[in-house]
Scaffold this motif. Structure first.
Motif, PDB file in Angstrom:
ATOM      1  N   UNK A 219       0.941  -1.228   0.043  1.00  0.00           N
ATOM      2  CA  UNK A 219      -0.043  -0.006   0.053  1.00  0.00           C
ATOM      3  C   UNK A 219       1.167   1.239  -0.103  1.00  0.00           C
ATOM      4  N   UNK A 220       1.826   1.366   0.726  1.00  0.00           N
ATOM      5  CA  UNK A 220       2.691   2.334   0.749  1.00  0.00           C
ATOM      6  C   UNK A 220       3.540   2.618  -0.646  1.00  0.00           C
ATOM      7  N   UNK A 221       3.882   1.574  -1.156  1.00  0.00           N
ATOM      8  CA  UNK A 221       4.302   1.636  -2.442  1.00  0.00           C
ATOM      9  C   UNK A 221       3.611   2.267  -3.444  1.00  0.00           C
ATOM     10  N   UNK A 222       2.113   1.750  -3.669  1.00  0.00           N
ATOM     11  CA  UNK A 222       1.248   2.304  -4.577  1.00  0.00           C
ATOM     12  C   UNK A 222       0.821   3.819  -4.115  1.00  0.00           C
ATOM     13  N   UNK A 223       0.882   4.147  -2.911  1.00  0.00           N
ATOM     14  CA  UNK A 223       0.493   5.365  -2.391  1.00  0.00           C
ATOM     15  C   UNK A 223       1.926   6.448  -2.856  1.00  0.00           C
ATOM     16  N   UNK A 224       3.124   5.944  -3.046  1.00  0.00           N
ATOM     17  CA  UNK A 224       4.094   6.953  -3.463  1.00  0.00           C
ATOM     18  C   UNK A 224       4.477   6.762  -5.122  1.00  0.00           C
ATOM     19  N   UNK A 225       3.701   5.783  -5.739  1.00  0.00           N
ATOM     20  CA  UNK A 225       3.645   5.709  -7.245  1.00  0.00           C
ATOM     21  C   UNK A 225       2.499   5.975  -7.872  1.00  0.00           C
ATOM     22  N   UNK A 226       2.398   7.251  -8.471  1.00  0.00           N
ATOM     23  CA  UNK A 226       1.172   8.043  -8.897  1.00  0.00           C
ATOM     24  C   UNK A 226       1.038   7.034 -10.119  1.00  0.00           C
ATOM     25  N   UNK A 227       1.727   6.553 -10.884  1.00  0.00           N
ATOM     26  CA  UNK A 227       1.324   5.985 -12.303  1.00  0.00           C
ATOM     27  C   UNK A 227       0.583   4.481 -11.998  1.00  0.00           C
ATOM     28  N   UNK A 228       1.245   3.690 -10.960  1.00  0.00           N
ATOM     29  CA  UNK A 228       0.587   2.447 -10.827  1.00  0.00           C
ATOM     30  C   UNK A 228      -0.391   2.501 -10.015  1.00  0.00           C
ATOM     31  N   UNK A 229      -0.837   3.469  -9.281  1.00  0.00           N
ATOM     32  CA  UNK A 229      -1.955   3.924  -8.430  1.00  0.00           C
ATOM     33  C   UNK A 229      -3.136   4.139  -9.509  1.00  0.00           C
ATOM     34  N   UNK A 230      -2.841   4.983 -10.413  1.00  0.00           N
ATOM     35  CA  UNK A 230      -3.964   5.417 -11.251  1.00  0.00           C
ATOM     36  C   UNK A 230      -4.094   4.086 -12.398  1.00  0.00           C
TER      37      UNK A 230
END
Length: 409
Positions: A219-230
């Motif tokens: 979750x922390x990784x996705x929170x910090x990676x805008x592209x993967x989160x999008x």
């Protein structure tokens, strides 16, 4: 070495790997059976209930397990022998198929039994999907990952062409039970392929955190990676409002186009034809595609537009053509989103990233299937599909504008 060079020359680098060839052949046979069962299940539940709502509910329950457990399965995938877990899950799928085949053949099948077994199938899928998704890189490496994903997609959708066509004929000639029985037999092929693989030793990271700690890490990784989160958010939206159109095919075939099981099989096969074309195009051009994110957005937008057009069709031929194009657009979007997520994920998080992807791609589907079934019961399948298509167009357009890193990927 010569085989590897030849495979890459023709855009089939993943097939240079012996393990992937075994997986590809076994999976291909098994997927034909899976699509036969999918068509048989849709027709069975419609025959038993005469209700679009139950058609959507069955599809929803088959994905419920993924919704509940795929995130946990993703954490586990980073810590276990993936091949062993995948084999166990194939055995579970086999037993479920044989069970329904017996129930149908002996004329004791009831709606609650189909719903219960669909739910159990979803539980097994919750562990199978993220394991298989993250296992691909262990078979082919990162260099051929995009090619392997595209080839897998072509295989999945090639089976979508063959399986439903066979199922449509089988249902009319021999009955629904044969769709389930032959699917059960087909799992022998994929299990054999997995057991014959020679895998290099893989170093598993030490278990330094709890399951909850591993989940928080992704979750922390996705929170910090805008592209993967999008990418995850867009996948979730398409899963709820775009992809459930497939679950409405038996309703559309019977109640809108006034066709029988053969027409249902033809519609489902049409999606597969287009998807195969799209997947093979991605596979053969994988080394030359540079703007993967932009092409992914084009595929998502095209899918939404095509669903709107399909909802207005009352001709089997036109409907089949539109579904073929929709299948192509869908697979272009899915293959590229999967590739961008896997190549953007660090090795020690890949299982968890794919667990999260399974959660939004398959696990969110119950909401979509349930909503589509409920809406179709009150406003009709065509209107329901059109609304879903419109939401997809708006969401993908906004996503491409708000997150320019996707377009640049």
């Amino acid at each position: 070495m010569t085989d590897a060079v030849g495979a890459r020359r023709y855009g089939l680098g993943a097939l240079a790997h012996r393990n992937f060839r075994l997986f590809f052949i076994g999976q291909g046979i098994s997927l034909v059976g899976t699509w036969m069962q999918n068509v048989g299940e849709g027709w069975l539940i419609l025959t038993l209930t005469n209700s679009p709502f139950y058609v959507g509910l069955t599809s929803a329950l088959s994905s419920l397990g993924v919704l509940l457990f795929s995130l946990y399965a993703g954490v586990i995938a980073d810590r276990v022998d993936k091949r062993r877990v995948i084999v166990f899950m194939q055995v579970a799928f086999m037993l479920e198929a044989f069970t329904v085949a017996i129930l149908v053949a002996t004329h004791v099948v009831a709606v609650w039994q189909v719903l219960l077994l669909a739910t159990l199938l979803g539980l097994a899928s919750a562990f199978d999907i993220p394991m298989r998704q993250s296992f691909v890189v262990e078979m082919v490496g990162k260099e051929d990952l995009m090619n392997a994903i595209a080839l897998n997609s072509s295989l999945f959708n090639g089976a979508r062409v063959i399986g439903p066509a066979i199922a449509g004929l089988l249902i009319g000639a021999l009955g629904i039970a044969w769709c389930y029985f032959l699917n059960g037999l087909s799992y022998v092929a994929v299990i054999a392929g997995l057991l014959l693989m020679r895998l290099p030793p893989v170093t598993r990271p030490p278990k330094t955190t709890s399951t909850w700690g591993g989940f928080r890490e992704v979750l922390a990784f996705l929170r910090n990676d805008r592209r993967l989160r999008a990418l995850m958010i867009l996948t979730a939206i398409l899963s709820v409002f775009g992809f459930p159109y497939i679950s409405m095919m038996p309703v559309f075939a019977r109640d809108v186009l006034h066709r029988g099981a053969a027409g249902y099989g033809a519609l489902t096969s049409s999606i597969g034809v287009g998807a195969v074309i799209g997947a093979l195009g991605i596979a053969l051009a994988s080394a030359r595609i540079r703007k993967r994110g932009r092409l992914m957005l084009v595929g998502g937008t095209a899918l939404g537009v095509l669903l709107i057009l399909f909802s207005a069709s009352r001709s089997l031929g036109v409907s089949m053509a539109l579904l073929a194009l929709a299948g192509c657009a869908m697979i272009v979007n899915n293959s590229l989103a999967n590739t961008l997520l896997q190549t953007g994920a660090p090795d020690h998080l890949r299982g968890r990233i794919m667990g999260f992807y399974s959660f939004v791609f398959v696990g969110m589907a119950p909401f979509g299937a349930f909503l589509f079934g409920l809406a179709a019961e009150h406003i009709g399948a065509p209107t329901t599909i059109a609304i879903g298509g419109a939401i997809v167009v708006v969401a993908v357009t906004i996503g491409g504008i708000v997150e320019p890193s996707i377009r640049a990927a």
